[in-house]
Write an enzyme that holds these catalytic residues in place. Sequence first.
Site, PDB file in Angstrom:
ATOM      1  N   ARG A 174      16.403   8.513   2.574  1.00 23.37           N
ATOM      2  CA  ARG A 174      17.174   8.483   1.264  1.00 23.37           C
ATOM      3  C   ARG A 174      16.480   7.451   0.433  1.00 23.37           C
ATOM      4  O   ARG A 174      15.563   7.253   1.278  1.00 23.37           O
ATOM      5  CB  ARG A 174      18.387   7.075   1.855  1.00 23.37           C
ATOM      6  CG  ARG A 174      17.177   6.362   2.991  1.00 23.37           C
ATOM      7  CD  ARG A 174      18.826   5.486   3.531  1.00 23.37           C
ATOM      8  NE  ARG A 174      19.145   4.196   3.415  1.00 23.37           N
ATOM      9  CZ  ARG A 174      18.980   3.400   3.059  1.00 23.37           C
ATOM     10  NH1 ARG A 174      17.822   3.008   3.652  1.00 23.37           N
ATOM     11  NH2 ARG A 174      20.158   2.510   1.836  1.00 23.37           N
ATOM     12  N   ARG A 178      17.946  -0.716  -5.279  1.00 26.50           N
ATOM     13  CA  ARG A 178      18.315  -2.207  -5.783  1.00 26.50           C
ATOM     14  C   ARG A 178      19.528  -2.622  -6.805  1.00 26.50           C
ATOM     15  O   ARG A 178      18.360  -2.028  -7.869  1.00 26.50           O
ATOM     16  CB  ARG A 178      17.658  -3.006  -4.966  1.00 26.50           C
ATOM     17  CG  ARG A 178      17.360  -2.722  -3.515  1.00 26.50           C
ATOM     18  CD  ARG A 178      16.844  -4.544  -3.133  1.00 26.50           C
ATOM     19  NE  ARG A 178      16.634  -4.201  -1.753  1.00 26.50           N
ATOM     20  CZ  ARG A 178      15.439  -4.871  -1.459  1.00 26.50           C
ATOM     21  NH1 ARG A 178      14.403  -5.714  -2.279  1.00 26.50           N
ATOM     22  NH2 ARG A 178      15.424  -4.565  -0.343  1.00 26.50           N
ATOM     23  N   ARG A 251      -1.019  13.582  10.127  1.00 25.16           N
ATOM     24  CA  ARG A 251      -1.358  12.595   9.394  1.00 25.16           C
ATOM     25  C   ARG A 251      -2.418  12.382   9.390  1.00 25.16           C
ATOM     26  O   ARG A 251      -1.990  11.397  10.648  1.00 25.16           O
ATOM     27  CB  ARG A 251      -0.572  12.534   7.754  1.00 25.16           C
ATOM     28  CG  ARG A 251      -0.326  13.695   6.825  1.00 25.16           C
ATOM     29  CD  ARG A 251      -0.788  14.877   6.336  1.00 25.16           C
ATOM     30  NE  ARG A 251      -1.668  14.487   5.126  1.00 25.16           N
ATOM     31  CZ  ARG A 251      -2.434  14.658   4.491  1.00 25.16           C
ATOM     32  NH1 ARG A 251      -3.264  15.872   4.713  1.00 25.16           N
ATOM     33  NH2 ARG A 251      -2.743  14.517   3.459  1.00 25.16           N
ATOM     34  N   ARG A 282      -3.442   3.338  -1.694  1.00 25.65           N
ATOM     35  CA  ARG A 282      -3.544   1.711  -2.430  1.00 25.65           C
ATOM     36  C   ARG A 282      -4.100   1.421  -2.525  1.00 25.65           C
ATOM     37  O   ARG A 282      -5.265   2.165  -1.374  1.00 25.65           O
ATOM     38  CB  ARG A 282      -1.527   1.953  -1.422  1.00 25.65           C
ATOM     39  CG  ARG A 282      -2.421   1.291   0.141  1.00 25.65           C
ATOM     40  CD  ARG A 282      -1.005   0.668   0.812  1.00 25.65           C
ATOM     41  NE  ARG A 282      -0.518   0.728   2.409  1.00 25.65           N
ATOM     42  CZ  ARG A 282       0.178   0.708   3.163  1.00 25.65           C
ATOM     43  NH1 ARG A 282       1.304   0.254   2.529  1.00 25.65           N
ATOM     44  NH2 ARG A 282      -0.138   0.396   4.417  1.00 25.65           N
ATOM     45  N   GLU A 302      -7.040   3.023   0.811  1.00 24.06           N
ATOM     46  CA  GLU A 302      -6.098   3.701   2.168  1.00 24.06           C
ATOM     47  C   GLU A 302      -6.248   5.002   1.336  1.00 24.06           C
ATOM     48  O   GLU A 302      -5.191   5.252   0.638  1.00 24.06           O
ATOM     49  CB  GLU A 302      -4.720   3.178   2.656  1.00 24.06           C
ATOM     50  CG  GLU A 302      -4.594   3.444   3.193  1.00 24.06           C
ATOM     51  CD  GLU A 302      -2.878   3.092   4.030  1.00 24.06           C
ATOM     52  OE1 GLU A 302      -2.086   3.515   3.914  1.00 24.06           O
ATOM     53  OE2 GLU A 302      -3.067   1.658   3.751  1.00 24.06           O
ATOM     54  N   TYR A 350       6.943   7.992  14.397  1.00 30.55           N
ATOM     55  CA  TYR A 350       7.176   7.200  13.501  1.00 30.55           C
ATOM     56  C   TYR A 350       7.386   5.560  14.390  1.00 30.55           C
ATOM     57  O   TYR A 350       8.755   5.525  14.043  1.00 30.55           O
ATOM     58  CB  TYR A 350       7.046   7.468  12.548  1.00 30.55           C
ATOM     59  CG  TYR A 350       6.366   6.222  11.534  1.00 30.55           C
ATOM     60  CD1 TYR A 350       4.890   6.025  11.204  1.00 30.55           C
ATOM     61  CD2 TYR A 350       7.020   5.454  10.427  1.00 30.55           C
ATOM     62  CE1 TYR A 350       4.603   4.900  10.601  1.00 30.55           C
ATOM     63  CE2 TYR A 350       6.596   3.932  10.613  1.00 30.55           C
ATOM     64  CZ  TYR A 350       4.673   4.030  10.977  1.00 30.55           C
ATOM     65  OH  TYR A 350       4.446   2.782   9.578  1.00 30.55           O
ATOM     66  N   ASP A 352       8.856   1.823  13.547  1.00 32.36           N
ATOM     67  CA  ASP A 352       7.635  -0.044  13.306  1.00 32.36           C
ATOM     68  C   ASP A 352       7.372  -0.848  14.702  1.00 32.36           C
ATOM     69  O   ASP A 352       7.999  -0.337  15.231  1.00 32.36           O
ATOM     70  CB  ASP A 352       8.555  -0.660  12.287  1.00 32.36           C
ATOM     71  CG  ASP A 352       9.035   0.284  10.652  1.00 32.36           C
ATOM     72  OD1 ASP A 352       8.288   0.899  10.636  1.00 32.36           O
ATOM     73  OD2 ASP A 352       9.969   0.162  10.449  1.00 32.36           O
TER      74      ASP A 352
END
Length: 372
Positions: A174, A178, A251, A282, A302, A350, A352
């Site tokens: 997704r 907003r 990666r 970035r 990065e 992955y 958080d």
Amino acid sequence: MKEKKYDYLIVGAGLFGSVFAHEMTKHNKKCLVIDKREHLGGNVYCEQKEGINVHKYGAHIFHTNDKRIWDYVNQFATFNNYINSPLSLSKGKLYNLPFNMNTFYQLWGTKTPREAKEIIDGQIKEYGVKSPKNLEEQALSLIGKDIYETFIKEYTEKQWGTKATDLPAFIIKRLPVRYTYNNNYFNDIYQGIPIGGYNTIINGLLEGIETKTNIDFFEDRVALESLADKVVYTGKIDEFFDYKYGQLEYRSLRFEHELHDVENYQGNAVVNYNDSEYKFTRIIEHKHFEFGKQDKTIITREYPESWDRGKEAYYPINNDRNQDVFKKYKEESKKSKHVIFGGRLAEYRYYDMHQIIASSLTKVEEILKIEV
């Protein structure tokens, strides 16, 4: 049988291992935490330079909707009110992220949600497909051509090292859009950066616990395993089993840190560089995470890179082939009754930060229920 010196040998001093050690120590278990790096903290480790807490392994911004996890980390640190509002540089223009009414105004000059929605819906109708076969088709079907080509295509191709048409559609499940003028990247209730950096949390978790750095588990595995009743392993699961079912893919990232003799380099903590002419994705300016007023500043570029065993593994490549290989290691891990596998490398997913902490706490609760 000779009694072991420790209840748990914890391999890896990142969040999973540190939380596990902290909780088990509270229950009178004796833990030894080892890490192959020269410091504790795993990827959340901060290196202080010029009075600035540098996120050595990339930006880490804490965010969660889980009050239990928020209260847990606040035991060890005071969090500031930092809100992540990245900027995105594309074709010489700066845009706000995530995709919101500010972004749409910068792209098209639209001022109302209705105007923006009409453009996006029109482009989805024109360029989208019913059954996307690759990432490009998936993105076009979710947000249309302009947003895809401005923000996603080149950035994603740099990140994964291959063309968007060769990437599987499932990478983008997704894309949050907003229709408000809100630049807060996360929707979570609780957000911020620990004042003094993440080392504050790690030091609090590991206070009073024996730790050893510069220790490679695989160089002296038999001797290290003999020290404890059980092993908590947070490294790569395929390496633990000597790659017997094949090597999982990742990666990697390379970080270039620079000190600049200016007070402010880019005016924001995070600026994405979308265009392929920039090899990095970035630039992070660390002082802005803690609203620093130092005379100098430190930035980090990065660079995404292909991975081999000599590099750090950051992002699992969760395609069908790798998932099939991981399932074999997962089944093998169930046979290792004296080993507990946890964290993003051992679970090949992955996480958080709040998810890793929750996973570790859940594992501790499961074990204590069995033992009690």
